[in-house]
Design an enzyme around this catalytic site. Structure first.
Site, mmCIF file in Angstrom:
data_model
loop_
_atom_site.group_PDB
_atom_site.id
_atom_site.type_symbol
_atom_site.label_atom_id
_atom_site.label_comp_id
_atom_site.label_asym_id
_atom_site.label_seq_id
_atom_site.Cartn_x
_atom_site.Cartn_y
_atom_site.Cartn_z
ATOM 1 N N GLU A 136 -3.128 4.553 -14.848
ATOM 2 C CA GLU A 136 -3.409 3.409 -13.980
ATOM 3 C C GLU A 136 -2.305 3.263 -12.946
ATOM 4 O OE1 GLU A 136 -2.070 -0.146 -16.999
ATOM 5 O OE2 GLU A 136 -3.767 1.090 -17.576
ATOM 6 N N LYS A 138 0.941 1.494 -10.977
ATOM 7 C CA LYS A 138 2.096 0.646 -11.280
ATOM 8 C C LYS A 138 2.229 -0.351 -10.132
ATOM 9 C CE LYS A 138 6.698 0.530 -13.168
ATOM 10 N NZ LYS A 138 7.305 -0.462 -12.280
ATOM 11 N N ASP A 140 3.416 -3.350 -7.848
ATOM 12 C CA ASP A 140 4.766 -3.775 -7.504
ATOM 13 C C ASP A 140 4.790 -5.291 -7.316
ATOM 14 O OD1 ASP A 140 7.410 -3.422 -7.072
ATOM 15 O OD2 ASP A 140 7.214 -2.494 -5.100
ATOM 16 N N TYR A 245 -3.586 -8.472 -11.525
ATOM 17 C CA TYR A 245 -4.275 -7.434 -12.294
ATOM 18 C C TYR A 245 -3.804 -7.481 -13.736
ATOM 19 C CZ TYR A 245 -6.479 -4.928 -8.422
ATOM 20 O OH TYR A 245 -7.277 -4.574 -7.366
ATOM 21 N N LYS A 336 7.018 7.602 -10.839
ATOM 22 C CA LYS A 336 7.255 6.955 -9.546
ATOM 23 C C LYS A 336 6.760 7.769 -8.354
ATOM 24 C CE LYS A 336 10.291 3.445 -10.449
ATOM 25 N NZ LYS A 336 10.472 2.204 -9.721
ATOM 26 N N CYS A 430 10.940 -5.293 33.584
ATOM 27 C CA CYS A 430 10.241 -4.327 32.728
ATOM 28 C C CYS A 430 10.855 -2.950 32.945
ATOM 29 C CB CYS A 430 8.755 -4.326 33.076
ATOM 30 S SG CYS A 430 7.850 -2.978 32.274
ATOM 31 N N CYS A 433 7.951 -0.737 34.863
ATOM 32 C CA CYS A 433 7.446 -0.999 36.219
ATOM 33 C C CYS A 433 8.357 -1.905 37.028
ATOM 34 C CB CYS A 433 6.033 -1.585 36.155
ATOM 35 S SG CYS A 433 6.000 -3.300 35.590
ATOM 36 N N CYS A 448 6.041 -8.342 30.055
ATOM 37 C CA CYS A 448 6.101 -7.784 31.396
ATOM 38 C C CYS A 448 5.015 -8.477 32.189
ATOM 39 C CB CYS A 448 5.843 -6.274 31.324
ATOM 40 S SG CYS A 448 5.267 -5.592 32.883
ATOM 41 N N CYS A 454 1.466 -2.257 35.724
ATOM 42 C CA CYS A 454 2.487 -1.600 34.895
ATOM 43 C C CYS A 454 1.879 -0.374 34.217
ATOM 44 C CB CYS A 454 3.016 -2.576 33.845
ATOM 45 S SG CYS A 454 4.171 -1.794 32.680
HETATM 46 S S1 IVH Z 1 2.570 -1.875 -19.112
HETATM 47 C C1 IVH Z 1 4.303 -1.900 -23.040
HETATM 48 N N1 IVH Z 1 1.201 -1.325 -16.933
HETATM 49 O O1 IVH Z 1 6.205 -2.487 -14.809
HETATM 50 C C2 IVH Z 1 4.207 -1.637 -21.619
HETATM 51 N N2 IVH Z 1 3.335 -2.358 -16.679
HETATM 52 O O2 IVH Z 1 8.788 -1.743 -16.747
HETATM 53 C C3 IVH Z 1 4.339 -2.864 -20.821
HETATM 54 N N3 IVH Z 1 3.926 -2.834 -14.352
HETATM 55 O O3 IVH Z 1 7.375 -5.290 -16.508
HETATM 56 C C4 IVH Z 1 4.066 -2.734 -19.389
HETATM 57 N N4 IVH Z 1 2.089 -2.040 -13.444
HETATM 58 O O4 IVH Z 1 5.766 -5.709 -14.608
HETATM 59 C C5 IVH Z 1 2.348 -1.847 -17.422
HETATM 60 N N5 IVH Z 1 -0.135 -0.796 -15.095
HETATM 61 C C6 IVH Z 1 0.994 -1.325 -15.599
HETATM 62 C C7 IVH Z 1 1.999 -1.868 -14.781
HETATM 63 C C8 IVH Z 1 3.158 -2.372 -15.358
HETATM 64 C C9 IVH Z 1 3.253 -2.631 -13.204
HETATM 65 C C10 IVH Z 1 5.279 -3.443 -14.410
HETATM 66 C C11 IVH Z 1 5.400 -4.593 -15.378
HETATM 67 C C12 IVH Z 1 6.493 -4.239 -16.324
HETATM 68 C C13 IVH Z 1 7.146 -3.073 -15.665
HETATM 69 C C14 IVH Z 1 7.477 -2.032 -16.709
#
Ligand code: IVH
Length: 474
Positions: A136, A138, A140, A245, A336, A430, A433, A448, A454
């Protein structure tokens, strides 16, 4: 416990007599509004016009005002309420909120290393079939624990140190995507964990409004989301559009958890929680690598920031066999992508003349790899913002490039300059021109005044006319 300064006439406490027609209507309205809100916020597929929703909402509000005993904590009218707090109440997590180990190797080998480790720890040999993983995004943003009792949202808490977080229920209630009540057959206790984040378009629009007001802009969606969640005034929090999410569980009582992580996410979606569509069950290292590549190609086009992908062993039985090391599960890893913010140095500050004549200060940078490409120019938006950020030639700055948004200088690193560097001054004429550069009284942008005389404006106008958003000439 509810920290709302409101008394609710809980239906469990009501005498066992037939409900009044008002009580029945209120319950029906709540159900209708929950269903419409789910279609609107979670599925992004509204089923009725906004005005119709507003009418039903007003009817429920009027009913509750006339019959306060009909008010329930999960009523849609209870989203933006509450008082300004002095501080947040600590909440001890029933199940600690863990973090995940990060694979810093952004190449495919990161996925191979994880799969090899899992196979070794599960005692699998080469002849055993591939391990199934839930892959899935990650997100932010910031982690939140949502506690539902009998399907009703009772507490929302931040992660804090993992053992103890803060009660941010009042602010979390303002997030339209977070259901106040779950759908279908619901467990006695269900703690849902997930990420609260801000979409890029919501972030850009918020900063645009700040710019127009001549106020300080926000650095990135994540900080803005975190700030909104920890905002003491819920009315202010409600003005920061947040999204959510779900990706996991905390404490659960009275529910047979699905046997797989993918099954769990399906179950959460069926209860009305937002679950991201970009997820797969991947087979072995090859499946993980394919997902990592596919999402990397998609990253810029996503409506929100991600800083990587997450792989989780899909089977709960296998997860339990793998267990935990220190504060991290052995069965999950974050893989990452290149960072969307980087440090670099300003070589010069120039201006750019846009289609409408707006003259934008632009930082020419020592080229830097950020968000997956090399960036050598970044916008400083306008003179006011440039001054507020205090950027001068030679400074170390943070550059952000996320998705299709134009790379920007978000701030500088505070460090003493070795010699005097003059401030940037807006040109009087500008640079293309020679027409006068003007600024409307009270306005932010310098322009401008040359119009189509221009060449810069003419060129940009022509490009715009031919472009995808106008005549779409290839
Ligand atoms: S699972 C037991 N799934 O990343 C695992 N974390 O260091 C618990 N995060 O604090 C986290 N997307 O804020 C999980 N699809 C995802 C995530 C996710 C973002 C963040 C979350 C957590 C940190 C993990």
């Amino acid at each position: 416990a509810m920290s709302q300064p409101v008394l609710f006439g809980g239906s469990e406490l009501a005498p066992a007599s037939a409900p009044s027609p008002e009580a029945e209507r209120a319950a029906a309205l709540r159900e209708l509004l929950h269903a419409h809100a789910h279609r609107y916020y979670v599925l992004d597929d509204p089923s009725i016009p906004d005005a119709e929703y507003d009418k039903l909402f007003a009817e429920l509000q009027a009913l509750e005002a006339a019959h306060p005993e009909l008010l329930t904590p999960d009523s849609p009218t209870q989203r933006v309420l509450g008082k300004v707090l002095d501080g947040f109440t600590p909440v001890r997590h029933a199940v600690p909120m863990l973090s995940i180990r990060t694979e810093t190797d952004t190449e495919a080998s990161g996925a191979e290393a994880f799969d090899a480790r899992i196979r070794r720890e599960l005692g699998l040999t080469e002849t055993d079939p591939p391990v199934a993983y839930a892959a899935e995004l990650k997100f932010d943003g910031l982690a939140i624990n949502l506690r539902y009792e009998h399907g009703v949202l009772v507490t929302a808490a931040t992660r804090g140190d993992g053992e103890q977080g803060e009660d941010v229920t009042q602010n979390i209630r303002t997030v339209g995507q977070i259901p106040l009540k779950l759908q279908g057959a619901v467990p006695e206790v269900l703690e849902v964990r997930g990420e609260v984040y801000m979409r890029r378009d919501d972030f850009e629009a918020l900063n645009q409004r700040q710019r127009e007001k001549g106020e300080k802009t926000f650095v990135n969606p994540r900080n803005t989301a975190a700030g909104a969640v920890r905002q003491l005034d819920p009315a202010l929090a409600a003005q920061r559009p947040l999204s959510f999410y779900a990706y996991g569980l905390g404490q659960v009582e009275g529910w047979a958890e699905p046997a797989t992580h993918s099954g769990l996410l399906d179950a959460l979606a069926a209860m009305g929680l937002p679950v991201c569509e970009h997820r797969v069950v991947a087979q072995g290292a090859d499946g993980l690598i394919e997902f990592h590549r596919r999402i990397a190609a998609l990253r810029d086009g996503l409506p929100f920031d991600i800083d990587g992908v997450v792989y989780k062993v899909n089977s709960r039985a296998q997860q339990q066999r793998l267990g935990f090391v220190s504060r991290e599960p052995r069965w999950a890893v974050a893989h990452k992508y290149p960072a969307q913010e980087q440090l670099t140095q300003v070589e010069a500050i120039d201006v750019q003349v846009g289609r409408t004549g707006a003259i934008t200060p632009v930082a020419r940078l020592v080229p830097v790899f950020v968000g997956g490409t090399t960036v050598s120019n970044a916008t400083l938006h306008n003179v006011f913002e440039l001054r507020r950020k205090g950027v001068r030639v030679g400074d170390q700055v943070i550059v952000r490039r996320a998705g299709d948004v134009i790379p920007e200088v978000v701030g500088k690193v505070d460090a003493a300059r070795e010699r005097y560097i003059p401030n940037f001054h807006m040109l009087r004429a500008c640079p293309v021109c020679g027409s006068a550069v003007l600024r409307e009284k009270g306005g932010i942008d310098h322009r401008c005044s040359g119009g189509i005389f221009c060449p810069a404006q003419r060129k940009q106008a022509l490009l715009h006319f031919a472009g995808r958003r106008a005549m779409d000439i290839e």
